[in-house]
Motif scaffolding. Structure first.
Motif, PDB file in Angstrom:
ATOM      1  N   ASP A   1     -13.577   6.486   7.778  1.00 44.27           N
ATOM      2  CA  ASP A   1     -12.781   6.363   6.552  1.00 44.27           C
ATOM      3  C   ASP A   1     -13.670   6.108   5.341  1.00 44.27           C
ATOM      4  O   ASP A   1     -13.421   6.640   4.249  1.00 44.27           O
ATOM      5  CB  ASP A   1     -11.767   5.224   6.699  1.00 44.27           C
ATOM      6  CG  ASP A   1     -10.680   5.538   7.719  1.00 44.27           C
ATOM      7  OD1 ASP A   1     -10.501   6.730   8.036  1.00 44.27           O
ATOM      8  OD2 ASP A   1     -10.019   4.590   8.188  1.00 44.27           O
TER       9      ASP A   1
ATOM     10  N   GLY B   1     -15.140   9.239   4.221  1.00 43.45           N
ATOM     11  CA  GLY B   1     -14.159  10.031   3.486  1.00 43.45           C
ATOM     12  C   GLY B   1     -14.030   9.594   2.037  1.00 43.45           C
ATOM     13  O   GLY B   1     -13.888  10.429   1.138  1.00 43.45           O
ATOM     14  N   VAL B   2     -14.096   8.294   1.793  1.00 43.84           N
ATOM     15  CA  VAL B   2     -14.037   7.787   0.423  1.00 43.84           C
ATOM     16  C   VAL B   2     -15.234   8.295  -0.378  1.00 43.84           C
ATOM     17  O   VAL B   2     -15.097   8.732  -1.536  1.00 43.84           O
ATOM     18  CB  VAL B   2     -14.000   6.246   0.428  1.00 43.84           C
ATOM     19  CG1 VAL B   2     -14.210   5.699  -0.976  1.00 43.84           C
ATOM     20  CG2 VAL B   2     -12.675   5.754   0.994  1.00 43.84           C
TER      21      VAL B   2
ATOM     22  N   HIS C   1      -6.561  -2.310   8.990  1.00 42.32           N
ATOM     23  CA  HIS C   1      -7.294  -1.465   9.933  1.00 42.32           C
ATOM     24  C   HIS C   1      -7.389  -2.133  11.304  1.00 42.32           C
ATOM     25  O   HIS C   1      -7.182  -1.485  12.335  1.00 42.32           O
ATOM     26  CB  HIS C   1      -8.694  -1.187   9.372  1.00 42.32           C
ATOM     27  CG  HIS C   1      -9.548  -0.326  10.260  1.00 42.32           C
ATOM     28  ND1 HIS C   1      -9.379   1.032  10.369  1.00 42.32           N
ATOM     29  CD2 HIS C   1     -10.585  -0.649  11.084  1.00 42.32           C
ATOM     30  CE1 HIS C   1     -10.267   1.520  11.219  1.00 42.32           C
ATOM     31  NE2 HIS C   1     -11.018   0.517  11.666  1.00 42.32           N
TER      32      HIS C   1
ATOM     33  N   GLY D   1      -7.976  -2.166  -0.537  1.00 44.20           N
ATOM     34  CA  GLY D   1      -6.995  -1.120  -0.267  1.00 44.20           C
ATOM     35  C   GLY D   1      -5.759  -1.249  -1.125  1.00 44.20           C
ATOM     36  O   GLY D   1      -4.902  -2.073  -0.836  1.00 44.20           O
TER      37      GLY D   1
ATOM     38  N   THR E   1      -5.514  -0.163  14.401  1.00 44.20           N
ATOM     39  CA  THR E   1      -6.470   0.630  15.177  1.00 44.20           C
ATOM     40  C   THR E   1      -6.628   0.027  16.565  1.00 44.20           C
ATOM     41  O   THR E   1      -7.057  -1.127  16.708  1.00 44.20           O
ATOM     42  CB  THR E   1      -7.830   0.688  14.470  1.00 44.20           C
ATOM     43  OG1 THR E   1      -7.649   1.165  13.135  1.00 44.20           O
ATOM     44  CG2 THR E   1      -8.782   1.616  15.221  1.00 44.20           C
TER      45      THR E   1
ATOM     46  N   ARG F   1     -11.355   0.685  -2.222  1.00 45.87           N
ATOM     47  CA  ARG F   1     -10.458   1.634  -1.576  1.00 45.87           C
ATOM     48  C   ARG F   1     -10.078   1.216  -0.156  1.00 45.87           C
ATOM     49  O   ARG F   1      -8.973   1.512   0.305  1.00 45.87           O
ATOM     50  CB  ARG F   1     -11.118   3.019  -1.521  1.00 45.87           C
ATOM     51  CG  ARG F   1     -11.418   3.602  -2.895  1.00 45.87           C
ATOM     52  CD  ARG F   1     -10.153   4.122  -3.572  1.00 45.87           C
ATOM     53  NE  ARG F   1     -10.448   4.619  -4.899  1.00 45.87           N
ATOM     54  CZ  ARG F   1     -10.914   5.841  -5.147  1.00 45.87           C
ATOM     55  NH1 ARG F   1     -11.134   6.675  -4.140  1.00 45.87           N
ATOM     56  NH2 ARG F   1     -11.171   6.229  -6.379  1.00 45.87           N
ATOM     57  N   LEU F   2     -11.004   0.548   0.557  1.00 50.56           N
ATOM     58  CA  LEU F   2     -10.763   0.254   1.965  1.00 50.56           C
ATOM     59  C   LEU F   2     -10.639  -1.231   2.264  1.00 50.56           C
ATOM     60  O   LEU F   2      -9.691  -1.659   2.921  1.00 50.56           O
ATOM     61  CB  LEU F   2     -11.888   0.845   2.823  1.00 50.56           C
ATOM     62  CG  LEU F   2     -11.965   2.373   2.905  1.00 50.56           C
ATOM     63  CD1 LEU F   2     -13.092   2.787   3.837  1.00 50.56           C
ATOM     64  CD2 LEU F   2     -10.661   2.968   3.375  1.00 50.56           C
TER      65      LEU F   2
ATOM     66  N   ARG G   1      -2.862  -0.142  -1.343  1.00 50.60           N
ATOM     67  CA  ARG G   1      -1.671   0.479  -0.764  1.00 50.60           C
ATOM     68  C   ARG G   1      -0.425  -0.087  -1.453  1.00 50.60           C
ATOM     69  O   ARG G   1      -0.303  -1.303  -1.625  1.00 50.60           O
ATOM     70  CB  ARG G   1      -1.627   0.201   0.733  1.00 50.60           C
ATOM     71  CG  ARG G   1      -0.483   0.877   1.472  1.00 50.60           C
ATOM     72  CD  ARG G   1      -0.489   0.402   2.912  1.00 50.60           C
ATOM     73  NE  ARG G   1      -1.718   0.779   3.590  1.00 50.60           N
ATOM     74  CZ  ARG G   1      -1.857   1.872   4.346  1.00 50.60           C
ATOM     75  NH1 ARG G   1      -0.837   2.682   4.504  1.00 50.60           N
ATOM     76  NH2 ARG G   1      -3.006   2.139   4.934  1.00 50.60           N
TER      77      ARG G   1
ATOM     78  N   ARG H   1     -14.103   4.194  13.489  1.00 53.24           N
ATOM     79  CA  ARG H   1     -13.014   4.739  12.671  1.00 53.24           C
ATOM     80  C   ARG H   1     -13.078   4.208  11.239  1.00 53.24           C
ATOM     81  O   ARG H   1     -12.746   4.912  10.281  1.00 53.24           O
ATOM     82  CB  ARG H   1     -11.669   4.408  13.306  1.00 53.24           C
ATOM     83  CG  ARG H   1     -11.444   5.094  14.639  1.00 53.24           C
ATOM     84  CD  ARG H   1     -10.111   4.712  15.249  1.00 53.24           C
ATOM     85  NE  ARG H   1      -9.944   5.248  16.582  1.00 53.24           N
ATOM     86  CZ  ARG H   1      -9.523   6.481  16.862  1.00 53.24           C
ATOM     87  NH1 ARG H   1      -9.215   7.295  15.858  1.00 53.24           N
ATOM     88  NH2 ARG H   1      -9.404   6.892  18.108  1.00 53.24           N
ATOM     89  N   TRP H   2     -13.485   2.956  11.078  1.00 57.27           N
ATOM     90  CA  TRP H   2     -13.625   2.392   9.735  1.00 57.27           C
ATOM     91  C   TRP H   2     -14.703   3.131   8.954  1.00 57.27           C
ATOM     92  O   TRP H   2     -14.516   3.484   7.789  1.00 57.27           O
ATOM     93  CB  TRP H   2     -13.968   0.899   9.833  1.00 57.27           C
ATOM     94  CG  TRP H   2     -14.261   0.262   8.514  1.00 57.27           C
ATOM     95  CD1 TRP H   2     -15.488   0.100   7.929  1.00 57.27           C
ATOM     96  CD2 TRP H   2     -13.319  -0.286   7.591  1.00 57.27           C
ATOM     97  NE1 TRP H   2     -15.374  -0.512   6.712  1.00 57.27           N
ATOM     98  CE2 TRP H   2     -14.049  -0.763   6.474  1.00 57.27           C
ATOM     99  CE3 TRP H   2     -11.941  -0.413   7.603  1.00 57.27           C
ATOM    100  CZ2 TRP H   2     -13.433  -1.379   5.395  1.00 57.27           C
ATOM    101  CZ3 TRP H   2     -11.320  -1.015   6.519  1.00 57.27           C
ATOM    102  CH2 TRP H   2     -12.064  -1.494   5.439  1.00 57.27           C
TER     103      TRP H   2
ATOM    104  N   TRP I   1      -9.000  -4.242   5.378  1.00 57.39           N
ATOM    105  CA  TRP I   1      -9.706  -4.403   6.649  1.00 57.39           C
ATOM    106  C   TRP I   1      -8.763  -4.950   7.714  1.00 57.39           C
ATOM    107  O   TRP I   1      -8.767  -4.495   8.853  1.00 57.39           O
ATOM    108  CB  TRP I   1     -10.902  -5.304   6.451  1.00 57.39           C
ATOM    109  CG  TRP I   1     -11.597  -5.789   7.695  1.00 57.39           C
ATOM    110  CD1 TRP I   1     -11.600  -7.047   8.203  1.00 57.39           C
ATOM    111  CD2 TRP I   1     -12.417  -5.014   8.583  1.00 57.39           C
ATOM    112  NE1 TRP I   1     -12.352  -7.125   9.346  1.00 57.39           N
ATOM    113  CE2 TRP I   1     -12.876  -5.880   9.601  1.00 57.39           C
ATOM    114  CE3 TRP I   1     -12.792  -3.671   8.621  1.00 57.39           C
ATOM    115  CZ2 TRP I   1     -13.690  -5.455  10.645  1.00 57.39           C
ATOM    116  CZ3 TRP I   1     -13.611  -3.242   9.661  1.00 57.39           C
ATOM    117  CH2 TRP I   1     -14.048  -4.121  10.652  1.00 57.39           C
TER     118      TRP I   1
END
Length: 807
Positions: A346, A349-350, A331, A413, A335, A409-410, A415, A342-343, A328
């Motif tokens: 996403d 999309g997940v 983001h 995240g 952003t 995932r968000l 990454r 936009r969050w 978060w």
């Protein structure tokens, strides 16, 4: 000009934006950043496009890499943004925290850092998957650097701290998402913990019960307050808080560096945890700082950049300076506008990637709901709480699993950062990186399933690499044996997950060699020399097969010969044979040369055949069970060897034992079953042997043990052999009432091990026999005894049951 102090929250995107704005507004001549001075030479790599955050500085004692620490950086970390700005503008950068070498060397009082735990087992390294519910056990060995309390920015020495049930350090468990807790470095020394939570204190003063929400409202949504205000608030908090001895030493060193820097530069910018700002502005005599630093000794340390993950930046991972929601925060930092929309795009999309239908209408409605919630709660903008609740209500239909998916995932995240290929590092890590590229195995922070076909060269090479890494204590992949027992097939299934701590394991492994193959070979060779039992060496033989360590075979086989010759325990010898047989049988699958192993295995089997008769006489129930399992293992192994002479010798040994009168019932029954399955006994002889322990006068417990041993291979035999089933049925019916209670547990354990289909088939055959008896005009049971159960049946069914109904 006095230096400008920018007190920040570690991994705070609002702090990161504000620091860059101030540096742009007033460019300094030199930048000082809280961090290990030994890493100054690595600052230049920040300008390399290959150094992609999240990354961490890894520091370790050169002579003992197990003592290590990390200093993580995300793209939204103020220190990272400050360093990037300085490098891009040609401004010198210097880390000015207490040198890591001092922490490794201890102080004048003699408090030395302690080495990490012992090396993991070669065949089963223990490294579980980190999650919000269960963090990685490796955290206790090499923790991500985090606060030694919950202050506003000092590194912690807490890698050896205790952890709570969630895998977090005590200070992190009570710390609100690393609310500017001590900074990014974590050494391996345990220090007193600071009880202060500055962000929590400020949030409480503003009437907030959630520090993260206060941070979002005041900093992220309304703009960072003046650094002067932060310094004033920290001063007020520190005036009423106990001092941490470790902080005092670190801040004495920081002031010393500041004094030296003032001699060379007039315009200095300092980026450090807000907690330290009052100490750096305080008037302290030089002699007092010198006294605090006097007597410290250094130890040789090394530094490099390594990839990091957002999961390791999360506060639940035990990292005290971590944040509750690194994904978060990423983001928020990256952003520029339409943050909420936009969050939620996403998030949609997940969900779509997992097959959950999510339309544009869902996103629009969720955005409206999040903004409405923020308005009702008096917040300037919707924060993480609002977008999560909106997504749960509109896009997830209230399903907790979908919400958890978005969170993993968000919000967190996973990454994974990256480092340049030409980054200085240990040769072992370089060799691994080369193999990863050649085999197209990219490290990833998320779980990834990998299916390998060992008949293909790339599948075989990937399998060997993963097994070799496990030997080095780098369990990148969960082994196929632990998942489906596919050791001897042409196909393997792995689950891969890269952990940042593996960087330390690679440094440790570099002491054994410069390549993965040579290091694994050297480590197995040393383990064989140090092995104390035959089982230890046997496991190494199979390890050599899986990892294709042909260079380790000679010393491992030599150690096997020695241990086998010295070990006279038949149980130990039998335990060693299955692994050796698997190695011989499946060596061709992996194209591994196992020459010389067949002789050792045959020798062990001959010794087992010679020693087994003396080992099975007059044993206890527990010993009989252990021997039964060992015999089963050897019997299966003999089938894999494809050596008829050894097979006949083994079966001859079993045949000579099966007829002994002093044999435990469990062993006698099991040997009879094995001989029957091997064709050494026919059905008539088996039924004759079964009648002996089931005759009147034989203790029922002995008969039950015989039945358990005989039927432990499965219940299909009773399904297809009517005579055998009838014999058991008659024996059960004749067991005296006073002995039945002692026999029942053995029988229940025996029949409970059958497959449900086998139990059903046996029951149907028995009930068919009863029906046939009834049709012949006889009930087949004592009616007076049967009537005794009617009250119990009536109570269970809730109504009266007559004798006629029961019959």
């Amino acid at each position: 000009m006095p230096e400008r102090l920018y007190g920040i929250r570690h991994h705070g995107p609002g702090s990161a934006r504000a620091v860059v704005q101030e540096l742009e507004r007033q460019p300094p001549q030199v930048l000082l950043v809280e961090g290990p001075p030994e890493a100054d030479d690595l600052v230049r790599w920040v300008a390399d496009a290959g150094l992609e955050p999240p990354v961490a500085l890894l520091g370790y004692a050169t002579d003992d890499p197990r003592r290590a620490a990390f200093w993580p950086f995300a793209v939204f970390s103020p220190e990272w943004q400050a360093i990037r700005w300085a490098v891009s503008h040609g401004v010198p950068v210097r880390f000015f925290d207490l040198p890591f070498a001092y922490r490794m060397g201890g102080n004048a009082a003699g408090r030395l850092t302690q080495p990490g735990p012992a090396q993991p087992d070669l065949t089963q390294p223990d490294l579980a998957q980190a999650s919000p519910e269960q963090s990685d056990p490796a955290q206790a060995e090499v923790s991500p650097p985090g606060p030694s309390g919950t202050d506003a920015g000092s590194p912690s020495d807490a890698a050896e701290s205790d952890v709570d049930s969630a895998g977090r350090s005590p200070e992190a468990a009570g710390e609100p998402g690393g609310a500017d807790g001590p900074g990014p470095g974590t050494a391996v020394e345990r220090v007193p913990q600071r009880p202060v939570d500055p962000i929590g204190e400020l949030a409480a003063a503003a009437g907030y019960d959630d520090p993260e929400r206060w941070w979002e409202d005041v900093v992220e949504h309304r703009g960072m307050p003046a650094f002067e205000a932060i310094a004033e608030a920290m001063t007020a908090i520190r005036d009423d808080s106990p001092e941490d001895p470790d902080d005092l030493v670190r801040e004495a060193y920081m002031r010393t560096v500041l004094r030296e820097t003032r001699k060379k530069y007039d315009d200095i910018a300092v980026v450090c945890g807000a907690w330290h700002v009052p100490a750096l502005t305080r008037k302290v005599a030089v002699k007092d700082d010198v006294a605090l630093l006097k007597g410290r000794r250094k130890e040789k340390v090394s530094f490099t950049w390594v990839p990091w993950t957002y999961g390791r930046l999360a506060s639940w991972s035990g990292y005290g300076a971590g944040v509750r929601s690194p994904g978060w925060y990423h983001h928020l930092f990256s952003t520029a506008d339409e943050v909420v929309t936009r969050w939620l795009v996403d998030a949609a999309g997940v969900l779509r990637a997992e097959g959950v239908p999510t339309s544009s209408a869902h996103i629009i409605e969720a955005t409206r709901l999040a903004e409405a919630l923020a308005t009702l709660r008096g917040r300037p903008l919707a924060g993480l709480a609002e977008v999560t609740e909106a997504a749960e209500a509109v896009m997830c239909d209230g399903e907790p699993l979908r919400v958890s998916l978005i969170s993993n995932r968000l919000v967190v995240g996973e990454r994974l950062g990256g480092v340049p290929e030409d980054m200085p590092g240990v040769p072992l890590a370089k060799d691994l990186a080369n193999q990863q590229r050649a085999l197209r195995l990219k490290p990833e922070a998320l779980d990834r399933d990998l299916e390998l076909d060992l008949r293909k060269e790339i599948g075989l090479q990937r399998s060997r690499l993963l097994h070799r890494l496990r030997i080095l204590g780098v369990p990148w992949g969960e082994p196929p044996q632990a998942r489906r027992g596919t050791t001897g097939t042409f196909r393997e299934e792995w689950r891969l997950r890269w952990q940042p701590e593996f960087a330390v394991r690679l440094v440790e492994g570099s002491m054994f060699g410069t390549t993965v193959a040579s290091a694994a070979t050297a480590k197995v060779t040393r383990a064989a020399a140090d092995a104390e039992t035959l089982a230890d060496v046997t496991a190494l033989v199979e390890t050599c097969l899986l990892a294709d360590l042909t260079g380790a075979y000679p010393p491992v086989l030599a150690a096997l010969d020695v241990r086998a010759a010295l070990d006279a325990d038949v149980n130990h010898l039998m335990a060693a044979i299955p692994a050796l047989a698997r190695t011989l049988r499946y060596g061709d699958v992996r194209q591994t040369d196992v020459a010389g192993l067949a002789t050792v295995t045959a020798s062990l089997l001959v010794r087992v055949c010679a020693g087994l008769p003396s080992a099975v006489g007059s044993v206890s129930d527990e010993a009989a069970r252990l021997l039964r399992d060992r015999i089963d293992g050897v019997h299966s192994a003999v089938g894999l060897l494809a050596d008829d002479d050894l097979r006949q010798r083994w079966l001859g040994t079993l045949a000579s034992l099966a007829g002994r009168g002093d044999l435990h019932g469990l062993l006698a029954g099991r040997l009879t079953r094995l001989l029957m399955d091997a064709g050494r006994l026919d059905a008539v002889e088996v039924r004759r042997r079964l009648r002996l322990p089931l005759t009147v006068g034989t203790p029922p417990a002995h008969g039950a043990a015989w039945v358990e041993g005989f039927l432990s291979g499965g219940g299909l035999l009773l399904v297809h052999d009517d005579a055998l089933l009838a014999l058991l049925d008659e024996w059960l019916a004749d067991i005296p009432a006073d002995a039945f209670d002692s026999v029942l547990p053995l029988l229940r354990r025996t029949f409970g091990a059958f497959e449900s289909g086998e139990r059903r088939a046996i029951g149907e055959r028995v009930s068919g026999k009863v029906r046939a008896t009834q049709e012949a005009g006889a009930l087949g049971f004592d009616t007076e005894r049967a009537d005794l159960v009617l009250p119990t049946l009536s109570a269970l069914l809730g109504r009266g049951i007559t004798a006629g109904e029961a019959r």
